[in-house]
Design an enzyme around this catalytic site. Structure first.
Site, PDB file in Angstrom:
ATOM      1  N   GLY A  30      33.996   5.786  55.436  1.00 20.21           N
ATOM      2  CA  GLY A  30      35.003   6.786  55.747  1.00 20.21           C
ATOM      3  C   GLY A  30      34.428   8.004  56.426  1.00 20.21           C
ATOM      4  N   CYS A  31      33.433   7.817  57.280  1.00 20.84           N
ATOM      5  CA  CYS A  31      32.739   8.970  57.854  1.00 20.84           C
ATOM      6  C   CYS A  31      33.525   9.609  58.980  1.00 20.84           C
ATOM      7  CB  CYS A  31      31.363   8.562  58.358  1.00 20.84           C
ATOM      8  SG  CYS A  31      31.409   7.435  59.751  1.00 20.84           S
ATOM      9  N   GLY A  32      34.509   8.911  59.536  1.00 21.91           N
ATOM     10  CA  GLY A  32      35.284   9.487  60.614  1.00 21.91           C
ATOM     11  C   GLY A  32      34.629   9.325  61.969  1.00 21.91           C
ATOM     12  N   LEU A  33      33.434   8.725  62.032  1.00 21.18           N
ATOM     13  CA  LEU A  33      32.745   8.558  63.307  1.00 21.18           C
ATOM     14  C   LEU A  33      32.536   7.094  63.662  1.00 21.18           C
ATOM     15  CD1 LEU A  33      29.970  11.291  63.074  1.00 21.18           C
ATOM     16  CD2 LEU A  33      32.163  11.422  64.216  1.00 21.18           C
ATOM     17  N   CYS A  34      32.756   6.178  62.713  1.00 19.84           N
ATOM     18  CA  CYS A  34      32.445   4.773  62.948  1.00 19.84           C
ATOM     19  C   CYS A  34      33.357   4.187  64.015  1.00 19.84           C
ATOM     20  CB  CYS A  34      32.597   3.976  61.660  1.00 19.84           C
ATOM     21  SG  CYS A  34      31.677   4.668  60.288  1.00 19.84           S
TER      22      CYS A  34
END
Length: 278
Positions: A110-114
């Site tokens: 859930g890093c928002g960058l994947c």
């Protein structure tokens, strides 16, 4: 059907102090959360199954999918055997804009960058926080961080989730949102504040996690002038906070914290050593 509970009880064999015993522990739930817009999947995040309407709205705001909550015409939570789908429908202009820059984000943390197709999107210039003359007393900010822990209801039970909260010097702490993902917790806070019609421009965002660049980017998107975190920042997070005009405080412990950027908003005690403003 996926349970909506935020935690479950699991048995464990505990080995502590050289002794073994059978016991049980409350464990935080983690499920797949699909964020869809106008019928198309946009992101799949792993997170805690609570405050998901806040999450959908907050994610939409901090990821610049919408500029205002009113651009989301409807939102619906649809549980299934795999997780929960957060279905959102956007107004015409916003829907067209999203379709033009469609990108897929899929990842276990859930890093928002994947899954971002362009490095420019990962390293995008942060929103500029409006200049404010408001300054906060150093001890008040420390007190706010110390007061947050008892308000982390889920973490008190499981000891495994992050929190993001808003603090105002006259109102105190609230709302508080928790999630196994630190980015999710901040998105939930952003959504909760939007639903309450509250501005972040005259208060402080509190985090129980470390500060990476996307946490600063999200804070900038909601206009938070001050960010206080329990753990350390990355170098890129510091540079981004400097660029965004955010006062970044980190490594907050019982005895204090470090002020890394835009120190003018922090009123240190009179016995503090002289310092140059950033």
């Amino acid at each position: 059907m996926m349970t909506a509970s935020t935690f479950t009880r699991h048995r464990e064999i505990a080995w502590r102090g050289g002794q073994t015993r059978s016991t049980s522990r409350l464990i935080a739930e983690e499920i797949a959360i699909a964020l869809t817009y106008n019928g198309s999947a946009h992101a799949i995040m792993m997170g805690t199954p609570s405050d998901l309407e806040d999450f959908g709205i907050g994610f939409s705001l901090t990821e610049a999918i919408v500029e205002r909550m009113s651009e989301i015409s409807s939102i619906e939570l649809v549980p299934n055997e795999l997780g929960v789908e957060v279905r959102m429908w956007l107004e015409g202009d916003r829907a067209a804009s999203l379709a033009a820059r469609r990108r897929a984000i899929s990842g276990p943390v859930g890093c928002g960058l994947c899954g971002i197709e362009s490095l420019e999107q990962a390293c995008r210039a942060p929103s500029q926080v409006a200049g404010r003359s408001t300054a906060f007393h150093a001890r008040d900010l420390l007190g706010a961080m110390q007061a947050l822990s008892p308000l982390q209801v889920l973490n008190q039970q499981t000891r495994s989730v992050h929190a993001a909260a808003f603090w105002h010097p006259r109102i105190g702490i609230g709302p508080v949102r928790e999630d196994v993902g630190r980015h999710n917790a901040l998105d939930k806070l952003a959504g909760a504040m939007a639903l309450e019609g509250r501005s972040a421009e005259d208060g402080v965002v509190l985090l129980t996690s470390r500060v990476s660049v996307e946490m600063v980017q999200k804070a900038a998107m909601i206009g938070a002038p001050v960010l206080v975190a329990m753990s350390a920042p990355t170098a890129l997070a510091i540079r981004t906070a400097e660029e965004a005009g955010i006062t970044l405080l980190a490594i907050a412990r019982d005895d204090g914290y470090g002020v890394f950027t835009h120190t003018r908003r922090v009123l240190l005690p009179e016995d503090a050593a002289p310092r140059a403003d950033a």
